[in-house]
Design a protein around this motif. Structure first.
Motif, mmCIF file in Angstrom:
data_model
loop_
_atom_site.group_PDB
_atom_site.id
_atom_site.type_symbol
_atom_site.label_atom_id
_atom_site.label_comp_id
_atom_site.label_asym_id
_atom_site.label_seq_id
_atom_site.Cartn_x
_atom_site.Cartn_y
_atom_site.Cartn_z
ATOM 1 N N ASP A 180 20.481 1.805 73.967
ATOM 2 C CA ASP A 180 21.481 0.744 74.626
ATOM 3 C C ASP A 180 21.807 -0.428 73.333
ATOM 4 O OD1 ASP A 180 21.133 1.779 76.996
ATOM 5 O OD2 ASP A 180 19.452 0.457 77.672
ATOM 6 N N GLU A 184 24.630 2.198 71.998
ATOM 7 C CA GLU A 184 25.572 1.774 73.163
ATOM 8 C C GLU A 184 25.863 2.741 74.230
ATOM 9 O OE1 GLU A 184 28.672 -0.693 71.528
ATOM 10 O OE2 GLU A 184 27.391 -2.190 70.802
ATOM 11 N N ASN A 186 23.683 6.075 76.569
ATOM 12 C CA ASN A 186 22.328 6.782 77.027
ATOM 13 C C ASN A 186 22.729 8.131 77.454
ATOM 14 O OD1 ASN A 186 19.690 7.213 77.553
ATOM 15 N ND2 ASN A 186 19.178 5.449 78.270
#
Length: 228
Positions: A180, A184, A186
């Motif tokens: 994350d 940025e 997942n």
């Protein structure tokens, strides 16, 4: 001053669309259809901040071009464009040292977002420039990891991951938190990308048994860096 982008894309229509859109977003774009022309710049005034390379090109593919660029400019951020939605392409790019990838045809707004994220990560961290880690020394500004047995020039993402781990030294770090904060995203490919970069760091620190980056299945990683 505008950010200078090196764009290498052999498709004239797609290349022109990308160039025009990026210029509307206030980027300074130099576009080559022939990757060999981009190589010739390495011996002259190479002042780009990021490169966007198509993978499938005649004469020289994007992977080969990336290897040549990174040999001369080890910390140069790269984003790959791929027309094939196959994980082997993406993983190959990540192993070479790419910072990101995006599949064609791509959403121009998503491309701009990815470019800005890469550039944001490329800004030197506010930690100390020189950090002693066991028998190693990290120069975060020069992206250099030094050891008596040899030095390693880190990519921007390797440096960012290492600094993130250092900030959470002697802690259990959740895998999702790393994705994350640094990727940025997942998803499957981001997770595999993280695994590739963790493996690289383990290899870089293999000459000091005190340094541990231990995987915790289903959780993340446990970090032990003897920072001096």
């Amino acid at each position: 001053m505008k950010t200078k982008i090196l764009l290498v894309e052999d498709d004239p229509d797609f290349g022109m669309i990308l160039k025009q859109y990026l210029e509307l977003e206030e980027f300074d774009v130099t576009w080559f259809q022939n990757p060999e022309e981009a190589v010739s710049l390495l011996s002259s005034d190479f002042t780009f901040q990021i490169g966007i390379l198509d993978i499938m090109m005649p004469n020289m593919d994007g992977f080969s071009l990336a290897k040549i660029i990174l040999k001369e400019k080890p910390s140069f951020p790269l984003l790959f464009l791929t027309a094939k939605n196959q994980k082997i392409d993406r993983l190959t790019g990540l192993k070479i040292g790419a910072d990101d990838y995006i599949s064609k045809p791509c959403d121009p707004e998503e491309l701009v977002l990815r470019i800005r994220n890469i550039l944001k990560r490329s800004i030197p961290a506010t930690l100390e420039t020189h950090i002693n880690i066991g028998s190693y020394t990290l120069d975060s500004e020069k992206l250099l990891l030094s050891h008596p047995n040899g030095n390693v020039r880190l990519t921007v993402r390797e440096k960012d991951l290492l600094l993130y781990l250092l900030k959470h030294n002697n802690q259990t770090i959740k895998r999702d938190d790393i994705l994350d904060n640094l990727w940025e995203a997942n998803d499957y490919f981001s997770g595999r990308s993280l695994d590739v970069f963790i493996s690289r760091l383990r290899k870089y620190f293999s000459d000091d048994s005190q340094i541990k980056i231990q995987s915790l299945r289903g959780i993340g990683f446990e970090i032990d860096f003897p920072v001096k």
